[in-house]
Design a protein around this motif. Structure first.
Motif, PDB file in Angstrom:
ATOM      1  N   PHE A 100       6.173   1.012 -16.527  1.00  0.00           N
ATOM      2  CA  PHE A 100       5.777   0.844 -15.589  1.00  0.00           C
ATOM      3  C   PHE A 100       6.905   0.710 -14.562  1.00  0.00           C
ATOM      4  O   PHE A 100       7.599  -0.369 -14.732  1.00  0.00           O
ATOM      5  CB  PHE A 100       4.838  -0.142 -15.423  1.00  0.00           C
TER       6      PHE A 100
ATOM      7  N   LEU B  68      -2.474  -5.209  -2.120  1.00  0.00           N
ATOM      8  CA  LEU B  68      -1.497  -5.606  -3.256  1.00  0.00           C
ATOM      9  C   LEU B  68      -0.675  -6.534  -2.781  1.00  0.00           C
ATOM     10  O   LEU B  68       0.118  -6.265  -1.904  1.00  0.00           O
ATOM     11  CB  LEU B  68      -0.970  -4.107  -3.554  1.00  0.00           C
ATOM     12  N   ASP B  69      -0.522  -7.763  -3.472  1.00  0.00           N
ATOM     13  CA  ASP B  69       0.437  -8.690  -3.147  1.00  0.00           C
ATOM     14  C   ASP B  69       1.579  -8.365  -3.984  1.00  0.00           C
ATOM     15  O   ASP B  69       1.523  -8.266  -5.275  1.00  0.00           O
ATOM     16  CB  ASP B  69      -0.214 -10.045  -3.661  1.00  0.00           C
ATOM     17  N   ILE B  70       2.740  -8.431  -3.235  1.00  0.00           N
ATOM     18  CA  ILE B  70       3.921  -8.332  -4.149  1.00  0.00           C
ATOM     19  C   ILE B  70       5.004  -9.724  -4.069  1.00  0.00           C
ATOM     20  O   ILE B  70       5.574  -9.487  -3.040  1.00  0.00           O
ATOM     21  CB  ILE B  70       4.754  -7.166  -3.320  1.00  0.00           C
TER      22      ILE B  70
ATOM     23  N   ILE C  95      -8.752  -3.079  -9.931  1.00  0.00           N
ATOM     24  CA  ILE C  95      -8.038  -2.239 -10.112  1.00  0.00           C
ATOM     25  C   ILE C  95      -6.646  -2.539 -11.014  1.00  0.00           C
ATOM     26  O   ILE C  95      -5.946  -3.569 -10.567  1.00  0.00           O
ATOM     27  CB  ILE C  95      -7.390  -1.220  -9.148  1.00  0.00           C
ATOM     28  N   TYR C  96      -6.651  -1.970 -12.141  1.00  0.00           N
ATOM     29  CA  TYR C  96      -5.283  -2.368 -12.740  1.00  0.00           C
ATOM     30  C   TYR C  96      -4.535  -0.871 -12.764  1.00  0.00           C
ATOM     31  O   TYR C  96      -5.037   0.196 -13.134  1.00  0.00           O
ATOM     32  CB  TYR C  96      -5.274  -2.716 -14.199  1.00  0.00           C
ATOM     33  N   PHE C  97      -3.063  -1.377 -12.396  1.00  0.00           N
ATOM     34  CA  PHE C  97      -2.272  -0.157 -13.000  1.00  0.00           C
ATOM     35  C   PHE C  97      -1.114  -0.241 -13.861  1.00  0.00           C
ATOM     36  O   PHE C  97      -0.690  -1.307 -13.930  1.00  0.00           O
ATOM     37  CB  PHE C  97      -1.112   0.030 -11.316  1.00  0.00           C
ATOM     38  N   SER C  98      -0.863   0.601 -14.739  1.00  0.00           N
ATOM     39  CA  SER C  98      -0.095   0.537 -15.894  1.00  0.00           C
ATOM     40  C   SER C  98       0.640   1.946 -16.287  1.00  0.00           C
ATOM     41  O   SER C  98       0.184   2.816 -15.698  1.00  0.00           O
ATOM     42  CB  SER C  98      -0.641  -0.394 -17.072  1.00  0.00           C
ATOM     43  N   ALA C  99       1.261   1.744 -17.287  1.00  0.00           N
ATOM     44  CA  ALA C  99       1.884   3.051 -17.857  1.00  0.00           C
ATOM     45  C   ALA C  99       1.494   3.087 -19.332  1.00  0.00           C
ATOM     46  O   ALA C  99       1.685   1.916 -20.032  1.00  0.00           O
ATOM     47  CB  ALA C  99       3.461   3.046 -17.512  1.00  0.00           C
TER      48      ALA C  99
ATOM     49  N   VAL D  26       5.307 -13.746   0.328  1.00  0.00           N
ATOM     50  CA  VAL D  26       4.608 -12.813  -0.516  1.00  0.00           C
ATOM     51  C   VAL D  26       4.350 -11.446   0.308  1.00  0.00           C
ATOM     52  O   VAL D  26       3.444 -11.679   1.166  1.00  0.00           O
ATOM     53  CB  VAL D  26       3.404 -13.345  -1.077  1.00  0.00           C
ATOM     54  N   ARG D  27       4.919 -10.286   0.101  1.00  0.00           N
ATOM     55  CA  ARG D  27       4.486  -9.116   1.001  1.00  0.00           C
ATOM     56  C   ARG D  27       3.297  -8.466   0.529  1.00  0.00           C
ATOM     57  O   ARG D  27       2.866  -8.528  -0.688  1.00  0.00           O
ATOM     58  CB  ARG D  27       5.754  -8.096   0.931  1.00  0.00           C
ATOM     59  N   ARG D  28       2.259  -8.204   1.686  1.00  0.00           N
ATOM     60  CA  ARG D  28       1.008  -7.789   1.055  1.00  0.00           C
ATOM     61  C   ARG D  28       0.972  -6.302   1.519  1.00  0.00           C
ATOM     62  O   ARG D  28       1.198  -5.762   2.626  1.00  0.00           O
ATOM     63  CB  ARG D  28       0.146  -8.519   1.958  1.00  0.00           C
ATOM     64  N   ALA D  29       1.075  -5.586   0.485  1.00  0.00           N
ATOM     65  CA  ALA D  29       1.182  -4.005   0.595  1.00  0.00           C
ATOM     66  C   ALA D  29      -0.350  -3.458   0.606  1.00  0.00           C
ATOM     67  O   ALA D  29      -1.139  -3.953  -0.018  1.00  0.00           O
ATOM     68  CB  ALA D  29       1.895  -3.406  -0.709  1.00  0.00           C
ATOM     69  N   LYS D  30      -0.433  -2.788   1.519  1.00  0.00           N
ATOM     70  CA  LYS D  30      -1.691  -1.769   1.760  1.00  0.00           C
ATOM     71  C   LYS D  30      -1.852  -0.581   0.788  1.00  0.00           C
ATOM     72  O   LYS D  30      -1.001   0.118   1.272  1.00  0.00           O
ATOM     73  CB  LYS D  30      -2.003  -1.870   3.155  1.00  0.00           C
TER      74      LYS D  30
ATOM     75  N   TYR E 299       2.747  -4.099 -19.179  1.00  0.00           N
ATOM     76  CA  TYR E 299       2.622  -4.673 -18.233  1.00  0.00           C
ATOM     77  C   TYR E 299       1.685  -4.008 -17.148  1.00  0.00           C
ATOM     78  O   TYR E 299       1.487  -2.594 -17.156  1.00  0.00           O
ATOM     79  CB  TYR E 299       3.985  -4.612 -17.246  1.00  0.00           C
ATOM     80  N   ARG E 300       0.752  -4.800 -16.497  1.00  0.00           N
ATOM     81  CA  ARG E 300      -0.485  -4.077 -15.422  1.00  0.00           C
ATOM     82  C   ARG E 300      -0.275  -4.917 -14.399  1.00  0.00           C
ATOM     83  O   ARG E 300      -0.214  -6.188 -14.184  1.00  0.00           O
ATOM     84  CB  ARG E 300      -1.698  -4.542 -16.326  1.00  0.00           C
ATOM     85  N   LYS E 301      -0.226  -4.135 -13.440  1.00  0.00           N
ATOM     86  CA  LYS E 301      -0.375  -4.782 -11.891  1.00  0.00           C
ATOM     87  C   LYS E 301      -1.876  -4.642 -11.448  1.00  0.00           C
ATOM     88  O   LYS E 301      -2.405  -3.735 -11.460  1.00  0.00           O
ATOM     89  CB  LYS E 301       0.298  -3.875 -10.910  1.00  0.00           C
ATOM     90  N   HIS E 302      -2.148  -5.554 -10.973  1.00  0.00           N
ATOM     91  CA  HIS E 302      -3.732  -5.861 -10.636  1.00  0.00           C
ATOM     92  C   HIS E 302      -3.957  -5.785  -8.937  1.00  0.00           C
ATOM     93  O   HIS E 302      -3.023  -6.264  -8.415  1.00  0.00           O
ATOM     94  CB  HIS E 302      -4.128  -7.479 -11.212  1.00  0.00           C
ATOM     95  N   SER E 303      -4.902  -5.489  -8.577  1.00  0.00           N
ATOM     96  CA  SER E 303      -5.166  -5.423  -7.442  1.00  0.00           C
ATOM     97  C   SER E 303      -6.815  -5.315  -7.301  1.00  0.00           C
ATOM     98  O   SER E 303      -7.626  -4.862  -8.055  1.00  0.00           O
ATOM     99  CB  SER E 303      -4.778  -4.294  -6.396  1.00  0.00           C
TER     100      SER E 303
END
Lengths: 233, 233
Positions: free
Chosen positions: B203, B81-83, A179-183, A76-80, B227-231
């Motif tokens: 997204f 952010l876990d990917i 935080i949630y990212f979406s479109a 699981v890559r952890r992006a910062k 779809y939502r990406k959470h952090s």
DNA sequence: AGAAATAATATGTACGTACATATTATCTTT
DNA sequence: AAAGATAATATGTACGTACATATTATTTCT
């Protein structure tokens, strides 16, 4: 790397990563225990521990007491992701920042905000919408609710001059949040504010911040079409 | 917290964070040096060092030799952010994962891929498109280019059974990568694959990974509407 | 006064020891 | 054989000391 030279935790880190990369140690493999590695690499266990701890926090290793250390089976890559104040993000692009308060009202929150922040429908809140501009062009539209109970001094802030975004970072810094990212497709109103067409795809960042157990603020940040958020691994 | 009880680096971490939260130490403030804090809190300098080091890596503190430690003046929040592999992301939601290879072709890359990966237009590459499903419904559409020079063994992989996404994670370690998040309107073809309407906001995650200086793979991951990406911060 | 050399200092790291803790392996009991 | 108690063990952390290193402050020289 041999056992004679002086070792640093970074060189241990790099050596272990090299062995993982070259598949000398494969995903799922048990690697030597700290004392053994320390002997192999000619350093103290504390140094190995520091290196392996970092690698675990980077997602390369799984460590468990007694069971030992394994190469992560499912990397699981952890992006910062850096989340700066919006002004700094725009200035960091070499653009000129400007800000306009569109609307500010003290009132009770709608149901979805209550749910987000865990407050009652009778809460005393501030509802603010504003526009952040880069080189004079719309960059991000902010729709924010702030709990007055949690941060009463926001009533004294001149939100024509300083954005709620920036005020909160300075006066309620370092809180926990989601935080949630979406479109989403732009609505009529959103399209008008961001000077684009309704239906255009927009990048949405939804933020909720907490101080201990009490919700402070919930914000919906809509970015201009074409916006990309960058992260490195 | 007083000077009598036994201290751990976590309690020091929390105490310092508390002082920042309560604005006892404000953004920009110089905080006591490690030896002083250690004395105040009744622990060794190494313990304070560990706590402050963590706080600095979380973005709360700025530390410099000789100059000392300050509360970060412009709080850049660092979200983690876990990917994960897409299969694990879907299974983590309690849904059933499935995968379908749509298309696979060995050919030379288009200009934008050359630019992304830093390879020539004559490079030997694999172009793969596939669909990842959650509970039988389209979840993510993957359009990927892989450098065969960098990872020749991918030609032996059975990409009908294991997704390129997952195969690469297990067999092609990388040293660094870029990720871009954005929002796009679905094209006709994309809408058809994801079973939605053209123009719907999607997204998009664009990933490029490198092993040292050589580009390995570049992928375009399009997620289903909603779809939502959470952090968390 | 300005530049260059030098000293002072706070953080960064390495080491060895000691003990804590979580977890696994083994032994005992029923 | 299953369950429960006990031992073994790898990692986790704390401490004190020592020295390294980056950066700032001071002094010396021109």
């Amino acid at each position: 790397m041999n056992s004679l030279e002086q070792q640093s935790w970074q060189s241990v880190h790099d050596e272990v990563l090299r062995r993982i990369h070259t598949r000398e140690w494969k995903p799922g493999d048990l690697i030597p225990k700290e004392v053994e590695l320390a002997e192999q690499l000619g350093c103290a266990r504390a140094t190995v521990n520091r290196a392996l701890r970092e690698l675990a926090s980077e997602g390369f290793l799984d460590r468990r007491r007694k069971a030992g250390t394994r190469v992560a089976a499912h990397p699981v890559r952890r992006a910062k992701l850096d989340i700066p104040v919006i002004r700094l993000e725009i200035e960091g692009r070499g653009q000129k920042y400007a800000y306009a308060l569109l609307f500010s009202e003290r009132r009770t929150p709608p149901p979805e905000i209550c749910a987000n922040l865990g407050v009652t429908a009778e809460s005393d809140m501030l509802h603010i919408t504003s526009l952040h501009l880069a080189d004079g062009k719309p960059f991000m539209f902010e729709d924010r609710w702030v709990s007055i109970a949690a941060t009463p001094t926001i009533l004294d802030a001149d939100l024509e001059k300083i954005s709620a975004n920036e005020w909160l970072v300075l006066h309620a810094p370092y809180t926990r949040g989601d935080i949630y990212f979406s479109a989403v497709n732009a609505s009529e109103a959103e399209a008008k504010v961001l000077r684009t067409e309704p239906g255009t795809s927009l990048f949405l960042m939804e933020r909720t911040t907490w101080e201990n157990q009490t919700g402070i603020t919930s914000a919906r940040l809509l970015f201009v079409p074409g916006y990309r958020k960058h992260s490195a691994i």
